[in-house]
Design a protein around this motif. Structure first.
Motif, PDB file in Angstrom:
ATOM      1  N   LEU A 181      -6.157 -15.881  -1.572  1.00  0.00           N
ATOM      2  CA  LEU A 181      -4.834 -15.554  -1.047  1.00  0.00           C
ATOM      3  C   LEU A 181      -4.872 -14.168  -0.401  1.00  0.00           C
ATOM      4  CD1 LEU A 181      -1.759 -16.010  -0.789  1.00  0.00           C
ATOM      5  CD2 LEU A 181      -1.512 -14.998  -3.058  1.00  0.00           C
ATOM      6  N   PHE A 182      -4.551 -14.112   0.896  1.00  0.00           N
ATOM      7  CA  PHE A 182      -4.386 -12.855   1.617  1.00  0.00           C
ATOM      8  C   PHE A 182      -2.898 -12.655   1.869  1.00  0.00           C
ATOM      9  CE2 PHE A 182      -8.682 -14.184   2.667  1.00  0.00           C
ATOM     10  CZ  PHE A 182      -9.406 -13.005   2.533  1.00  0.00           C
ATOM     11  N   THR A 183      -2.372 -11.514   1.459  1.00  0.00           N
ATOM     12  CA  THR A 183      -0.929 -11.290   1.546  1.00  0.00           C
ATOM     13  C   THR A 183      -0.627  -9.808   1.664  1.00  0.00           C
ATOM     14  OG1 THR A 183       1.189 -11.710   0.428  1.00  0.00           O
ATOM     15  CG2 THR A 183      -0.690 -11.188  -0.967  1.00  0.00           C
ATOM     16  N   GLU A 184       0.613  -9.492   1.946  1.00  0.00           N
ATOM     17  CA  GLU A 184       1.089  -8.112   1.928  1.00  0.00           C
ATOM     18  C   GLU A 184       1.873  -7.814   0.650  1.00  0.00           C
ATOM     19  OE1 GLU A 184       0.369  -5.818   4.411  1.00  0.00           O
ATOM     20  OE2 GLU A 184      -0.941  -7.438   5.083  1.00  0.00           O
ATOM     21  N   ASP A 185       1.986  -8.792  -0.223  1.00  0.00           N
ATOM     22  CA  ASP A 185       2.873  -8.683  -1.390  1.00  0.00           C
ATOM     23  C   ASP A 185       2.053  -8.525  -2.664  1.00  0.00           C
ATOM     24  OD1 ASP A 185       4.876  -8.750  -3.224  1.00  0.00           O
ATOM     25  OD2 ASP A 185       5.616 -10.740  -2.710  1.00  0.00           O
ATOM     26  N   GLY A 186       2.198  -7.373  -3.312  1.00  0.00           N
ATOM     27  CA  GLY A 186       1.547  -7.157  -4.593  1.00  0.00           C
ATOM     28  C   GLY A 186       2.484  -7.347  -5.767  1.00  0.00           C
ATOM     29  N   ASN A 187       3.581  -8.055  -5.544  1.00  0.00           N
ATOM     30  CA  ASN A 187       4.583  -8.280  -6.593  1.00  0.00           C
ATOM     31  C   ASN A 187       3.957  -8.967  -7.796  1.00  0.00           C
ATOM     32  OD1 ASN A 187       6.732  -9.634  -8.130  1.00  0.00           O
ATOM     33  ND2 ASN A 187       8.067  -8.853  -6.517  1.00  0.00           N
ATOM     34  N   PRO A 188       4.153  -8.436  -9.015  1.00  0.00           N
ATOM     35  CA  PRO A 188       3.544  -9.050 -10.205  1.00  0.00           C
ATOM     36  C   PRO A 188       3.933 -10.510 -10.410  1.00  0.00           C
ATOM     37  CG  PRO A 188       4.371  -6.860 -10.722  1.00  0.00           C
ATOM     38  CD  PRO A 188       4.857  -7.183  -9.339  1.00  0.00           C
ATOM     39  N   SER A 189       5.149 -10.890 -10.026  1.00  0.00           N
ATOM     40  CA  SER A 189       5.564 -12.279 -10.210  1.00  0.00           C
ATOM     41  C   SER A 189       4.760 -13.208  -9.316  1.00  0.00           C
ATOM     42  CB  SER A 189       7.060 -12.437  -9.937  1.00  0.00           C
ATOM     43  OG  SER A 189       7.357 -12.145  -8.577  1.00  0.00           O
ATOM     44  N   GLN A 190       4.452 -12.760  -8.090  1.00  0.00           N
ATOM     45  CA  GLN A 190       3.625 -13.581  -7.212  1.00  0.00           C
ATOM     46  C   GLN A 190       2.185 -13.626  -7.712  1.00  0.00           C
ATOM     47  OE1 GLN A 190       4.038 -14.266  -2.924  1.00  0.00           O
ATOM     48  NE2 GLN A 190       2.253 -12.943  -2.680  1.00  0.00           N
TER      49      GLN A 190
ATOM     50  N   TYR B  72      -7.301 -12.524  -4.863  1.00  0.00           N
ATOM     51  CA  TYR B  72      -5.959 -12.150  -4.407  1.00  0.00           C
ATOM     52  C   TYR B  72      -6.093 -10.812  -3.691  1.00  0.00           C
ATOM     53  CZ  TYR B  72      -0.850 -11.450  -4.890  1.00  0.00           C
ATOM     54  OH  TYR B  72       0.496 -11.277  -4.662  1.00  0.00           O
ATOM     55  N   VAL B  73      -5.924 -10.813  -2.374  1.00  0.00           N
ATOM     56  CA  VAL B  73      -6.176  -9.627  -1.572  1.00  0.00           C
ATOM     57  C   VAL B  73      -4.865  -9.147  -0.955  1.00  0.00           C
ATOM     58  CG1 VAL B  73      -7.507  -8.643   0.328  1.00  0.00           C
ATOM     59  CG2 VAL B  73      -8.487 -10.498  -1.062  1.00  0.00           C
ATOM     60  N   VAL B  74      -4.487  -7.907  -1.257  1.00  0.00           N
ATOM     61  CA  VAL B  74      -3.217  -7.356  -0.794  1.00  0.00           C
ATOM     62  C   VAL B  74      -3.483  -6.276   0.251  1.00  0.00           C
ATOM     63  CG1 VAL B  74      -1.082  -6.189  -1.459  1.00  0.00           C
ATOM     64  CG2 VAL B  74      -2.189  -7.784  -3.045  1.00  0.00           C
ATOM     65  N   ALA B  75      -2.997  -6.515   1.464  1.00  0.00           N
ATOM     66  CA  ALA B  75      -2.957  -5.509   2.533  1.00  0.00           C
ATOM     67  C   ALA B  75      -4.340  -4.946   2.869  1.00  0.00           C
ATOM     68  CB  ALA B  75      -1.992  -4.389   2.155  1.00  0.00           C
ATOM     69  N   GLY B  76      -4.380  -4.225   3.952  1.00  0.00           N
ATOM     70  CA  GLY B  76      -5.570  -3.484   4.337  1.00  0.00           C
ATOM     71  C   GLY B  76      -6.798  -4.332   4.618  1.00  0.00           C
ATOM     72  N   LEU B  77      -6.628  -5.572   5.079  1.00  0.00           N
ATOM     73  CA  LEU B  77      -7.777  -6.437   5.314  1.00  0.00           C
ATOM     74  C   LEU B  77      -8.559  -5.998   6.540  1.00  0.00           C
ATOM     75  CD1 LEU B  77      -9.416  -8.994   4.693  1.00  0.00           C
ATOM     76  CD2 LEU B  77      -7.810 -10.261   6.113  1.00  0.00           C
ATOM     77  N   GLN B  78      -9.860  -5.840   6.365  1.00  0.00           N
ATOM     78  CA  GLN B  78     -10.769  -5.568   7.463  1.00  0.00           C
ATOM     79  C   GLN B  78     -11.642  -6.792   7.694  1.00  0.00           C
ATOM     80  OE1 GLN B  78     -10.510  -2.690   9.162  1.00  0.00           O
ATOM     81  NE2 GLN B  78      -8.884  -2.048   7.747  1.00  0.00           N
ATOM     82  N   THR B  79     -12.022  -7.017   8.952  1.00  0.00           N
ATOM     83  CA  THR B  79     -12.795  -8.228   9.261  1.00  0.00           C
ATOM     84  C   THR B  79     -14.104  -8.289   8.483  1.00  0.00           C
ATOM     85  OG1 THR B  79     -13.777  -7.114  11.180  1.00  0.00           O
ATOM     86  CG2 THR B  79     -11.802  -8.425  11.565  1.00  0.00           C
ATOM     87  N   ASP B  80     -14.743  -7.135   8.262  1.00  0.00           N
ATOM     88  CA  ASP B  80     -16.029  -7.151   7.562  1.00  0.00           C
ATOM     89  C   ASP B  80     -15.879  -7.349   6.058  1.00  0.00           C
ATOM     90  OD1 ASP B  80     -14.916  -4.713   6.985  1.00  0.00           O
ATOM     91  OD2 ASP B  80     -16.622  -3.507   7.649  1.00  0.00           O
ATOM     92  N   ARG B  81     -14.637  -7.369   5.560  1.00  0.00           N
ATOM     93  CA  ARG B  81     -14.408  -7.630   4.135  1.00  0.00           C
ATOM     94  C   ARG B  81     -14.256  -9.118   3.832  1.00  0.00           C
ATOM     95  NH1 ARG B  81      -9.399  -5.080   1.846  1.00  0.00           N
ATOM     96  NH2 ARG B  81     -10.242  -6.011  -0.045  1.00  0.00           N
ATOM     97  N   VAL B  82     -14.035  -9.927   4.868  1.00  0.00           N
ATOM     98  CA  VAL B  82     -13.716 -11.335   4.632  1.00  0.00           C
ATOM     99  C   VAL B  82     -14.844 -12.050   3.899  1.00  0.00           C
ATOM    100  CG1 VAL B  82     -13.256 -13.545   5.745  1.00  0.00           C
ATOM    101  CG2 VAL B  82     -12.109 -11.482   6.566  1.00  0.00           C
TER     102      VAL B  82
END
Length: 224
Positions: free
Chosen positions: A111-120, A132-142
């Motif tokens: 899951l790639f998202t901008e939401d780090g909400n604990p409920s999600q 679970y990856v929140v924000a700051g995605l770089q292409t070389d991290r995929v």
């Protein structure tokens, strides 16, 4: 086919990946304020980075599908090896659908998202998300993220198999113990003699000991 718990880790280029998309990548002139526009731009940037990273790493993206109620049927038809959720700030509806989509055929989910909400995050764990990856995605991290997700999925499946096997062995032992108890009471045998009788009959009938024990118990129930 979904990745089997007993299979070796496949080469990433052979993985069949489905991207579940909940993000509108088109410019939206109707965004009401600067914060909303900034949030949309961040989501769009992450989605583009994700797709570029997947393509640069040579992954086999077989489909990009919306995260709607038909997602379950589409995943069943496509039979991907891995599922990537490209999510807006609230992906709990998609995660609820994902529980049913992977219930009978578990697969690694990222899951790639901008939401780090604990409920999600809790909903993601319930849905079997491996990374679970929140924000700051770089292409070389995929690729590293997907590699970790695949390894974590296999480790989790191995643990689940071991727990299932342990439960099965305990259930078999309980069945054999009950059958021994029945023979001890009915024929006034010692525990060892009851076990040896079960073992001998199982060998003569070419049956597993637990199967013979269960058959004995079933017969005793019928006879009262």
């Amino acid at each position: 086919m979904p990745v089997s718990k007993s299979d070796p880790l496949p080469e990433h280029s052979s993985l069949k990946i489905v991207v579940v998309n909940t993000v509108n990548l088109q410019d939206d002139a109707q965004q009401p304020d600067a914060d909303a526009r900034a949030a949309l731009e961040a989501q769009q940037a992450r989605s583009r980075a994700l797709r570029i990273g997947l393509l640069q790493a040579g992954y086999n993206i077989i489909a990009s599908i919306p995260g709607d109620i038909y997602m379950i049927e589409r995943i069943a038809q496509l039979q991907p090896d891995m599922i990537i959720i490209d999510a807006e700030s609230d992906a709990r509806d998609v995660l609820e659908h994902m529980v049913f989509a992977t219930r009978d055929a578990p697969r690694p989910i990222v899951l790639f998202t901008e939401d780090g909400n604990p409920s999600q995050l809790a909903a993601a764990m319930e849905a079997g998300v491996s990374a679970y990856v929140v924000a700051g995605l770089q292409t070389d991290r995929v690729k590293p993220v997907l590699d970790v997700a695949m390894a974590r999925f296999h480790a989790d499946q191995k643990l689940r198999t071991e727990l299932s096997d342990t439960k099965a062995r305990l259930a078999e032992r309980k069945t054999i113990e009950r059958a021994k108890g029945y023979l001890m009471e009915r024929h006034h045998l010692s525990e060892n003699d009851a076990y040896q009788r079960l073992r001998k009959q199982a060998m003569e009938k070419n049956m597993k000991l637990v199967d013979l024990a269960q058959r004995l118990l079933d017969a005793s129930d019928l006879l009262g």
